[in-house]
Design a protein around this motif. Structure first.
Motif, PDB file in Angstrom:
ATOM      1  N   ILE A  52       0.833  -1.196   0.000  1.00 53.13           N
ATOM      2  CA  ILE A  52       0.000   0.000   0.000  1.00 53.13           C
ATOM      3  C   ILE A  52       0.871   1.250   0.000  1.00 53.13           C
ATOM      4  O   ILE A  52       0.556   2.243  -0.662  1.00 53.13           O
ATOM      5  N   THR A  53       1.998   1.211   0.695  1.00 50.02           N
ATOM      6  CA  THR A  53       2.930   2.334   0.676  1.00 50.02           C
ATOM      7  C   THR A  53       3.481   2.548  -0.733  1.00 50.02           C
ATOM      8  O   THR A  53       3.612   3.686  -1.193  1.00 50.02           O
ATOM      9  N   LEU A  54       3.783   1.472  -1.436  1.00 43.85           N
ATOM     10  CA  LEU A  54       4.220   1.604  -2.833  1.00 43.85           C
ATOM     11  C   LEU A  54       3.110   2.221  -3.675  1.00 43.85           C
ATOM     12  O   LEU A  54       3.368   3.063  -4.539  1.00 43.85           O
ATOM     13  N   GLY A  55       1.879   1.800  -3.435  1.00 38.38           N
ATOM     14  CA  GLY A  55       0.751   2.356  -4.169  1.00 38.38           C
ATOM     15  C   GLY A  55       0.555   3.835  -3.899  1.00 38.38           C
ATOM     16  O   GLY A  55       0.164   4.599  -4.787  1.00 38.38           O
ATOM     17  N   LYS A  56       0.837   4.289  -2.686  1.00 41.12           N
ATOM     18  CA  LYS A  56       0.710   5.696  -2.357  1.00 41.12           C
ATOM     19  C   LYS A  56       1.759   6.528  -3.071  1.00 41.12           C
ATOM     20  O   LYS A  56       1.512   7.675  -3.417  1.00 41.12           O
ATOM     21  N   ARG A  57       2.940   5.948  -3.314  1.00 44.07           N
ATOM     22  CA  ARG A  57       3.971   6.675  -4.068  1.00 44.07           C
ATOM     23  C   ARG A  57       3.511   6.933  -5.491  1.00 44.07           C
ATOM     24  O   ARG A  57       3.682   8.026  -6.010  1.00 44.07           O
ATOM     25  N   GLY A  58       2.976   5.894  -6.139  1.00 40.48           N
ATOM     26  CA  GLY A  58       2.382   6.067  -7.454  1.00 40.48           C
ATOM     27  C   GLY A  58       3.348   6.218  -8.611  1.00 40.48           C
ATOM     28  O   GLY A  58       2.921   6.493  -9.726  1.00 40.48           O
ATOM     29  N   THR A  59       4.636   6.034  -8.400  1.00 41.85           N
ATOM     30  CA  THR A  59       5.600   6.191  -9.484  1.00 41.85           C
ATOM     31  C   THR A  59       5.699   4.915 -10.307  1.00 41.85           C
ATOM     32  O   THR A  59       5.208   3.855  -9.898  1.00 41.85           O
ATOM     33  N   LEU A  60       6.330   5.015 -11.461  1.00 42.95           N
ATOM     34  CA  LEU A  60       6.528   3.853 -12.313  1.00 42.95           C
ATOM     35  C   LEU A  60       7.406   2.815 -11.613  1.00 42.95           C
ATOM     36  O   LEU A  60       7.149   1.610 -11.694  1.00 42.95           O
ATOM     37  N   HIS A  61       8.431   3.290 -10.909  1.00 42.64           N
ATOM     38  CA  HIS A  61       9.317   2.375 -10.193  1.00 42.64           C
ATOM     39  C   HIS A  61       8.561   1.620  -9.101  1.00 42.64           C
ATOM     40  O   HIS A  61       8.731   0.411  -8.932  1.00 42.64           O
ATOM     41  N   ALA A  62       7.687   2.329  -8.366  1.00 42.62           N
ATOM     42  CA  ALA A  62       6.896   1.686  -7.315  1.00 42.62           C
ATOM     43  C   ALA A  62       5.944   0.659  -7.922  1.00 42.62           C
ATOM     44  O   ALA A  62       5.748  -0.427  -7.369  1.00 42.62           O
ATOM     45  N   ARG A  63       5.366   0.976  -9.084  1.00 45.28           N
ATOM     46  CA  ARG A  63       4.455   0.041  -9.744  1.00 45.28           C
ATOM     47  C   ARG A  63       5.209  -1.222 -10.164  1.00 45.28           C
ATOM     48  O   ARG A  63       4.705  -2.335 -10.023  1.00 45.28           O
ATOM     49  N   ARG A  64       6.413  -1.071 -10.658  1.00 47.06           N
ATOM     50  CA  ARG A  64       7.205  -2.232 -11.073  1.00 47.06           C
ATOM     51  C   ARG A  64       7.627  -3.073  -9.869  1.00 47.06           C
ATOM     52  O   ARG A  64       7.684  -4.300  -9.951  1.00 47.06           O
ATOM     53  N   GLN A  65       7.932  -2.413  -8.746  1.00 43.98           N
ATOM     54  CA  GLN A  65       8.252  -3.155  -7.526  1.00 43.98           C
ATOM     55  C   GLN A  65       7.046  -3.952  -7.048  1.00 43.98           C
ATOM     56  O   GLN A  65       7.189  -5.100  -6.616  1.00 43.98           O
ATOM     57  N   ALA A  66       5.863  -3.367  -7.123  1.00 43.57           N
ATOM     58  CA  ALA A  66       4.646  -4.077  -6.719  1.00 43.57           C
ATOM     59  C   ALA A  66       4.366  -5.237  -7.667  1.00 43.57           C
ATOM     60  O   ALA A  66       3.966  -6.321  -7.228  1.00 43.57           O
ATOM     61  N   LEU A  67       4.570  -5.042  -8.960  1.00 36.97           N
ATOM     62  CA  LEU A  67       4.367  -6.117  -9.936  1.00 36.97           C
ATOM     63  C   LEU A  67       5.344  -7.263  -9.720  1.00 36.97           C
ATOM     64  O   LEU A  67       5.030  -8.413 -10.028  1.00 36.97           O
ATOM     65  N   ALA A  68       6.523  -6.966  -9.190  1.00 36.96           N
ATOM     66  CA  ALA A  68       7.498  -8.011  -8.916  1.00 36.96           C
ATOM     67  C   ALA A  68       7.088  -8.869  -7.723  1.00 36.96           C
ATOM     68  O   ALA A  68       7.527 -10.021  -7.604  1.00 36.96           O
TER      69      ALA A  68
END
Length: 116
Positions: A52-68
């Motif tokens: 959820i913290t990654l989702g709050k950042r909303g950047t492309l890098h955070a999205r790729r980390q969540a997808l991983a």
């Protein structure tokens, strides 16, 4: 000695344990809640809060980390578009662990892990 070693091992190899956490995290984000043992719920809470913290950042890098980490790309899309904006003002503590009682069969302590 286990000095400064955190987390439960659940008597399984690391890859299997991480797969279990990834499955539980994906299910919590997909359905909003999941019923599991109390120990698993308490350990999985760390990963759900991190996503959820990654989702709050909303950047492309955070999205790729969540997808991983999360198995389903549709869940990641929902995380970034619907779930994370709900917690924009909240500084943490996105999940709640509620004790349900003992499981029939092995008397294991059960809990419900849900989004606040």
């Amino acid at each position: 000695m286990r000095h400064k070693v955190s987390g439960r091992r659940f008597d399984m190899p690391t890859a299997q344990r991480m797969a279990m956490f990834r499955n539980l995290t994906t299910d919590v984000l997909r359905h909003g809640a999941v019923e599991t043992t109390q120990a698993r719920a308490k350990e999985t809470r760390r990963f759900v809060d991190r996503m959820i913290t990654l989702g709050k950042r909303g950047t492309l890098h955070a999205r790729r980390q969540a997808l991983a980490f999360i198995y389903d790309p549709e869940v990641v899309e929902a995380l970034f578009d619907e779930i994370a904006p709900r917690y924009q003002e909240r500084q943490g503590g996105y999940t709640r662990v509620t004790t349900l009682g003992r499981r029939h069969g092995d008397a294991s302590l059960m809990a419900r892990l849900e989004l606040v």
